[in-house]
Design a protein around this motif. Sequence first.
Motif, PDB file in Angstrom:
ATOM      1  N   LYS A   2       0.867  -1.185   0.000  1.00 49.61           N
ATOM      2  CA  LYS A   2       0.000   0.000   0.000  1.00 49.61           C
ATOM      3  C   LYS A   2       0.905   1.237   0.000  1.00 49.61           C
ATOM      4  O   LYS A   2       0.885   2.049   0.922  1.00 49.61           O
ATOM      5  CB  LYS A   2      -0.938  -0.014   1.201  1.00 49.61           C
ATOM      6  CG  LYS A   2      -1.896  -1.191   1.198  1.00 49.61           C
ATOM      7  CD  LYS A   2      -2.822  -1.177   2.395  1.00 49.61           C
ATOM      8  CE  LYS A   2      -3.777  -2.361   2.341  1.00 49.61           C
ATOM      9  NZ  LYS A   2      -4.664  -2.413   3.537  1.00 49.61           N
TER      10      LYS A   2
ATOM     11  N   PHE B  75       1.392   4.180  -1.423  1.00 48.05           N
ATOM     12  CA  PHE B  75       1.047   5.591  -1.224  1.00 48.05           C
ATOM     13  C   PHE B  75       0.701   5.884   0.232  1.00 48.05           C
ATOM     14  O   PHE B  75       1.122   6.899   0.794  1.00 48.05           O
ATOM     15  CB  PHE B  75      -0.116   5.988  -2.135  1.00 48.05           C
ATOM     16  CG  PHE B  75       0.296   6.235  -3.562  1.00 48.05           C
ATOM     17  CD1 PHE B  75       1.373   7.061  -3.858  1.00 48.05           C
ATOM     18  CD2 PHE B  75      -0.379   5.639  -4.610  1.00 48.05           C
ATOM     19  CE1 PHE B  75       1.761   7.298  -5.174  1.00 48.05           C
ATOM     20  CE2 PHE B  75      -0.001   5.860  -5.922  1.00 48.05           C
ATOM     21  CZ  PHE B  75       1.067   6.686  -6.197  1.00 48.05           C
ATOM     22  N   THR B  76      -0.073   4.976   0.856  1.00 49.52           N
ATOM     23  CA  THR B  76      -0.421   5.170   2.264  1.00 49.52           C
ATOM     24  C   THR B  76       0.826   5.161   3.138  1.00 49.52           C
ATOM     25  O   THR B  76       1.020   6.042   3.990  1.00 49.52           O
ATOM     26  CB  THR B  76      -1.385   4.064   2.727  1.00 49.52           C
ATOM     27  OG1 THR B  76      -2.568   4.097   1.929  1.00 49.52           O
ATOM     28  CG2 THR B  76      -1.762   4.258   4.188  1.00 49.52           C
ATOM     29  N   SER B  77       1.702   4.178   2.930  1.00 49.77           N
ATOM     30  CA  SER B  77       2.927   4.071   3.724  1.00 49.77           C
ATOM     31  C   SER B  77       3.858   5.253   3.465  1.00 49.77           C
ATOM     32  O   SER B  77       4.507   5.760   4.390  1.00 49.77           O
ATOM     33  CB  SER B  77       3.648   2.761   3.393  1.00 49.77           C
ATOM     34  OG  SER B  77       2.825   1.652   3.658  1.00 49.77           O
TER      35      SER B  77
ATOM     36  N   PHE C 182       3.058   8.381   2.539  1.00 53.99           N
ATOM     37  CA  PHE C 182       2.583   9.617   3.161  1.00 53.99           C
ATOM     38  C   PHE C 182       2.625   9.522   4.689  1.00 53.99           C
ATOM     39  O   PHE C 182       2.803  10.546   5.362  1.00 53.99           O
ATOM     40  CB  PHE C 182       1.175   9.951   2.664  1.00 53.99           C
ATOM     41  CG  PHE C 182       1.148  10.498   1.266  1.00 53.99           C
ATOM     42  CD1 PHE C 182       1.717  11.735   0.979  1.00 53.99           C
ATOM     43  CD2 PHE C 182       0.606   9.776   0.223  1.00 53.99           C
ATOM     44  CE1 PHE C 182       1.721  12.247  -0.315  1.00 53.99           C
ATOM     45  CE2 PHE C 182       0.608  10.268  -1.065  1.00 53.99           C
ATOM     46  CZ  PHE C 182       1.166  11.510  -1.341  1.00 53.99           C
ATOM     47  N   ASN C 183       2.476   8.315   5.239  1.00 54.98           N
ATOM     48  CA  ASN C 183       2.690   8.154   6.685  1.00 54.98           C
ATOM     49  C   ASN C 183       4.127   8.509   7.055  1.00 54.98           C
ATOM     50  O   ASN C 183       4.377   9.256   8.010  1.00 54.98           O
ATOM     51  CB  ASN C 183       2.402   6.714   7.104  1.00 54.98           C
ATOM     52  CG  ASN C 183       0.933   6.374   7.089  1.00 54.98           C
ATOM     53  OD1 ASN C 183       0.078   7.263   7.079  1.00 54.98           O
ATOM     54  ND2 ASN C 183       0.617   5.099   7.084  1.00 54.98           N
TER      55      ASN C 183
ATOM     56  N   GLN D  36      -2.452   0.418   8.721  1.00 48.85           N
ATOM     57  CA  GLN D  36      -2.845   1.702   8.124  1.00 48.85           C
ATOM     58  C   GLN D  36      -1.898   2.837   8.535  1.00 48.85           C
ATOM     59  O   GLN D  36      -1.843   3.869   7.878  1.00 48.85           O
ATOM     60  CB  GLN D  36      -4.275   2.074   8.539  1.00 48.85           C
ATOM     61  CG  GLN D  36      -5.352   1.187   7.952  1.00 48.85           C
ATOM     62  CD  GLN D  36      -5.464  -0.151   8.663  1.00 48.85           C
ATOM     63  OE1 GLN D  36      -4.923  -0.312   9.763  1.00 48.85           O
ATOM     64  NE2 GLN D  36      -6.157  -1.099   8.042  1.00 48.85           N
ATOM     65  N   LYS D  37      -1.146   2.645   9.632  1.00 39.71           N
ATOM     66  CA  LYS D  37      -0.223   3.677  10.124  1.00 39.71           C
ATOM     67  C   LYS D  37       1.238   3.320   9.846  1.00 39.71           C
ATOM     68  O   LYS D  37       2.125   4.073  10.249  1.00 39.71           O
ATOM     69  CB  LYS D  37      -0.414   3.868  11.636  1.00 39.71           C
ATOM     70  CG  LYS D  37      -1.817   4.229  12.059  1.00 39.71           C
ATOM     71  CD  LYS D  37      -2.191   5.623  11.588  1.00 39.71           C
ATOM     72  CE  LYS D  37      -3.619   5.971  11.994  1.00 39.71           C
ATOM     73  NZ  LYS D  37      -3.792   6.073  13.443  1.00 39.71           N
TER      74      LYS D  37
ATOM     75  N   SER E  42       6.014  -1.602   6.204  1.00 40.57           N
ATOM     76  CA  SER E  42       5.226  -2.228   5.134  1.00 40.57           C
ATOM     77  C   SER E  42       6.070  -3.230   4.354  1.00 40.57           C
ATOM     78  O   SER E  42       5.579  -4.287   3.944  1.00 40.57           O
ATOM     79  CB  SER E  42       4.673  -1.162   4.188  1.00 40.57           C
ATOM     80  OG  SER E  42       3.789  -0.305   4.867  1.00 40.57           O
TER      81      SER E  42
END
Length: 278
Positions: free
Chosen positions: A67, A69-71, A73-74, A223-224, A230
């Motif tokens: 994931k 993009f999520t990782s 931007f975190n 998610q965080k 990741s």
Amino acid sequence: MHLTKKAKTGTVLVTVFLSGASVFCLFPILMALMNSFKTKSEIFTNILALPAHFNFDNYVRSFNKMKYFTSFFNTLAIVVIGILGIVVFSAMAGWILCRTKTRLSSFVFGLFVFSMLIPFNAVMIPLYRVAKILHFSNKIYGMGSIYVGLGVSMAIFMYHGFVKGIPYEIEESAYIDGCSKAQMFFKIVLPLLGPITATISIMNVLWMWNDFLLPLIILATPQKYTLLLSTNMLFGQYTSDWPAILSGLILTVIPVILLYALLQKNILKGVVDGALKG
């Protein structure tokens, strides 16, 4: 001016040594990049061989599993919070502690220097307990705040040394012209600290971006997760998708490499200026 034979020999030896050191440092990255395009069978057959063909499916698989993009931007949010906190707080503290000639300021500065000697492993468990009490666990802003607390000691030490090289007469002139302490810091002192700020920023960006242990302790849900956490999810209990792992690692380090390439001149200038003025 012509170099003597002895000087030429020394130059050649230094060049050979630095070239060998560069190859030694870059070899793991080159191996990871080369094997990230292989299939699993190719990796286990001959890890040193070039890939038969460039297989970009590994990158697509890693991108989706991580994931990305999520990782990303975190990780970026944590780094931005950490860098802003470290730079602003440390610059203020380093400036004030340098300009205030009292026993208390010397004692406080000594505490910051002493804290640099404490290894992270010694405070890991107490830090986790404090993070839970402050509700920093599994929070992006909490992760960034913890990095601020861990990073200010070294930054204050570096700012303190750099401020010594700034003529005090500049601040006296600003004070006579009616500048408040806040105006003097943000409009005069902080811009003069630009070279050392660049050095401190890139050092801490590399530390935060590549850190694995602290996010593993603080962040609990996928998610965080940061990029490295990741990537760690690609390791299985009984088997591991090595092509996906290697391509995931390359995707993780690309942003830092690009940042370093863009800011290389500023980083080197900051290191040199900090060494001369500090």
